[in-house]
Every structure is written in structure tokens, then in C-alpha cells.
Motif scaffolding. Sequence first.
Motif, PDB file in Angstrom:
ATOM      1  N   PHE A  20      -9.589   1.359   1.869  1.00  0.00           N
ATOM      2  CA  PHE A  20      -9.395   2.053   0.596  1.00  0.00           C
ATOM      3  C   PHE A  20      -8.135   1.556  -0.097  1.00  0.00           C
ATOM      4  O   PHE A  20      -8.167   1.168  -1.267  1.00  0.00           O
ATOM      5  CB  PHE A  20      -9.305   3.561   0.852  1.00  0.00           C
ATOM      6  N   TYR A  21      -7.009   1.550   0.611  1.00  0.00           N
ATOM      7  CA  TYR A  21      -5.745   1.162  -0.008  1.00  0.00           C
ATOM      8  C   TYR A  21      -5.678  -0.338  -0.298  1.00  0.00           C
ATOM      9  O   TYR A  21      -5.017  -0.760  -1.238  1.00  0.00           O
ATOM     10  CB  TYR A  21      -4.560   1.663   0.821  1.00  0.00           C
ATOM     11  N   GLU A  22      -6.383  -1.157   0.473  1.00  0.00           N
ATOM     12  CA  GLU A  22      -6.450  -2.584   0.141  1.00  0.00           C
ATOM     13  C   GLU A  22      -7.153  -2.785  -1.199  1.00  0.00           C
ATOM     14  O   GLU A  22      -6.768  -3.648  -1.982  1.00  0.00           O
ATOM     15  CB  GLU A  22      -7.160  -3.362   1.251  1.00  0.00           C
ATOM     16  N   LYS A  23      -8.163  -1.969  -1.495  1.00  0.00           N
ATOM     17  CA  LYS A  23      -8.842  -2.068  -2.787  1.00  0.00           C
ATOM     18  C   LYS A  23      -7.923  -1.645  -3.933  1.00  0.00           C
ATOM     19  O   LYS A  23      -8.177  -1.971  -5.087  1.00  0.00           O
ATOM     20  CB  LYS A  23     -10.114  -1.227  -2.793  1.00  0.00           C
ATOM     21  N   LEU A  24      -6.853  -0.912  -3.616  1.00  0.00           N
ATOM     22  CA  LEU A  24      -5.861  -0.544  -4.624  1.00  0.00           C
ATOM     23  C   LEU A  24      -4.717  -1.558  -4.683  1.00  0.00           C
ATOM     24  O   LEU A  24      -3.722  -1.341  -5.361  1.00  0.00           O
ATOM     25  CB  LEU A  24      -5.306   0.853  -4.348  1.00  0.00           C
ATOM     26  N   GLY A  25      -4.859  -2.669  -3.959  1.00  0.00           N
ATOM     27  CA  GLY A  25      -3.889  -3.755  -4.043  1.00  0.00           C
ATOM     28  C   GLY A  25      -2.855  -3.819  -2.934  1.00  0.00           C
ATOM     29  O   GLY A  25      -1.987  -4.678  -2.951  1.00  0.00           O
ATOM     30  N   PHE A  26      -2.927  -2.923  -1.952  1.00  0.00           N
ATOM     31  CA  PHE A  26      -1.996  -2.974  -0.828  1.00  0.00           C
ATOM     32  C   PHE A  26      -2.462  -4.026   0.170  1.00  0.00           C
ATOM     33  O   PHE A  26      -3.659  -4.260   0.333  1.00  0.00           O
ATOM     34  CB  PHE A  26      -1.903  -1.617  -0.128  1.00  0.00           C
ATOM     35  N   ILE A  27      -1.505  -4.651   0.835  1.00  0.00           N
ATOM     36  CA  ILE A  27      -1.793  -5.688   1.828  1.00  0.00           C
ATOM     37  C   ILE A  27      -1.289  -5.222   3.188  1.00  0.00           C
ATOM     38  O   ILE A  27      -0.132  -4.803   3.321  1.00  0.00           O
ATOM     39  CB  ILE A  27      -1.099  -7.014   1.441  1.00  0.00           C
ATOM     40  N   LEU A  28      -2.158  -5.305   4.201  1.00  0.00           N
ATOM     41  CA  LEU A  28      -1.769  -4.943   5.566  1.00  0.00           C
ATOM     42  C   LEU A  28      -0.701  -5.910   6.048  1.00  0.00           C
ATOM     43  O   LEU A  28      -0.891  -7.122   6.011  1.00  0.00           O
ATOM     44  CB  LEU A  28      -2.985  -4.984   6.490  1.00  0.00           C
ATOM     45  N   ASP A  29       0.438  -5.370   6.474  1.00  0.00           N
ATOM     46  CA  ASP A  29       1.542  -6.217   6.894  1.00  0.00           C
ATOM     47  C   ASP A  29       1.860  -6.062   8.376  1.00  0.00           C
ATOM     48  O   ASP A  29       2.091  -7.039   9.066  1.00  0.00           O
ATOM     49  CB  ASP A  29       2.789  -5.914   6.060  1.00  0.00           C
ATOM     50  N   LYS A  30       1.897  -4.828   8.867  1.00  0.00           N
ATOM     51  CA  LYS A  30       2.265  -4.591  10.262  1.00  0.00           C
ATOM     52  C   LYS A  30       1.344  -3.540  10.859  1.00  0.00           C
ATOM     53  O   LYS A  30       0.873  -2.639  10.160  1.00  0.00           O
ATOM     54  CB  LYS A  30       3.709  -4.099  10.369  1.00  0.00           C
ATOM     55  N   LEU A  44       1.461  -0.980   4.930  1.00  0.00           N
ATOM     56  CA  LEU A  44       0.809  -1.698   3.841  1.00  0.00           C
ATOM     57  C   LEU A  44       1.865  -1.956   2.773  1.00  0.00           C
ATOM     58  O   LEU A  44       2.720  -1.111   2.536  1.00  0.00           O
ATOM     59  CB  LEU A  44      -0.328  -0.865   3.258  1.00  0.00           C
ATOM     60  N   LEU A  45       1.782  -3.090   2.115  1.00  0.00           N
ATOM     61  CA  LEU A  45       2.786  -3.468   1.134  1.00  0.00           C
ATOM     62  C   LEU A  45       2.127  -3.771  -0.204  1.00  0.00           C
ATOM     63  O   LEU A  45       1.075  -4.417  -0.263  1.00  0.00           O
ATOM     64  CB  LEU A  45       3.549  -4.703   1.620  1.00  0.00           C
ATOM     65  N   LYS A  46       2.739  -3.295  -1.277  1.00  0.00           N
ATOM     66  CA  LYS A  46       2.294  -3.606  -2.638  1.00  0.00           C
ATOM     67  C   LYS A  46       3.521  -3.707  -3.522  1.00  0.00           C
ATOM     68  O   LYS A  46       4.221  -2.716  -3.725  1.00  0.00           O
ATOM     69  CB  LYS A  46       1.356  -2.530  -3.169  1.00  0.00           C
ATOM     70  N   GLU A  47       3.796  -4.903  -4.013  1.00  0.00           N
ATOM     71  CA  GLU A  47       4.874  -5.129  -4.967  1.00  0.00           C
ATOM     72  C   GLU A  47       6.191  -4.476  -4.548  1.00  0.00           C
ATOM     73  O   GLU A  47       6.834  -3.778  -5.320  1.00  0.00           O
ATOM     74  CB  GLU A  47       4.443  -4.643  -6.354  1.00  0.00           C
ATOM     75  N   GLY A  48       6.570  -4.670  -3.295  1.00  0.00           N
ATOM     76  CA  GLY A  48       7.833  -4.145  -2.802  1.00  0.00           C
ATOM     77  C   GLY A  48       7.795  -2.689  -2.379  1.00  0.00           C
ATOM     78  O   GLY A  48       8.814  -2.133  -1.983  1.00  0.00           O
ATOM     79  N   THR A  49       6.638  -2.050  -2.461  1.00  0.00           N
ATOM     80  CA  THR A  49       6.505  -0.652  -2.048  1.00  0.00           C
ATOM     81  C   THR A  49       5.686  -0.592  -0.764  1.00  0.00           C
ATOM     82  O   THR A  49       4.618  -1.197  -0.679  1.00  0.00           O
ATOM     83  CB  THR A  49       5.799   0.170  -3.151  1.00  0.00           C
TER      84      THR A  49
END
Length: 133
Positions: A20-30, A44-49
Motif C-alpha cells: 500500500f505505502y509503496e504505491k504512495l511512493g515510499f521505498i522499502l529501505d530496512k 520506508l523512505l519517501k523524499e527524506g521522510t
Amino acid sequence: MFHIDHTALSVSDMETSVAFYEKLGFILDKKWVAEDGSLSIVMLLKEGTWLELFCYQDKEELPQSAKEIATDLKVMGTKHFALHVNDLEEAIAYLLQNELISDRPEIKTGRLGRDYFFISDPDGILVEIISEK
């Protein structure tokens, strides 16, 4: 001196929430999983958040009052988090097309002058989609 680092959510199904959150632009990081499988945590990371998700095997449901803005705002504690967009209509079209929502939300103007609408994540956690200005 102080800067917002992350928002944390507890979810019922890690795979579903990450998707769900990946579809909102978040990327799994850890990702971390307890040896006994009782808890998993992802960042999850999105534009520094950062968005930190916790998934406990032994979990409790989201209280009904937290699923509706009208009933949630009166209860003490964290309420929701917001993602801003340039164009709310474009955001609605994207959310419908990607099946993140099934019905068109009503765009409202907030008391502080910004247009917004709310969606719910797979667990019913409120996410505000708000105009940039």
C-alpha cells in the motif's frame, strides 16, 4: 535543532501495508524480523521522510473511534499523517486507478484554508491527502 525523523504505525499484515505505502511512493529501505517471528519492523523512505511499520504477531485491532476523523480528533494522541500533492484531482484518479480506494472521496477545505481528503490504509489508519498550498 529538531527535525521530524519518522512516523511509526502498527499494522496487521506487513506485506499488505508495505505494498500500500509503496504505491504512495515510499521505498522499502530496512527490515528486521525477530527470531521467533513475533515482531517485524520495516523502514520506508519517501523524499527524506521515514515511515516505520511495526507488525506484531500478537496484535490488537485499531479502535473504532480512530477510523473516523469526526470521532478520532477528540481522543488524545496521534491522529494521522498527511501527504501533500500538487493536484488533489490527479491524486484521486491515481488512488482509484491503483485500487487504493474504491470510492471517490469528498474534497473539503480545512479551517486553515487548505483543501484535503482522507483515505484509510489496509488497517483503517487515516492518511490525509492535502493540497500543497
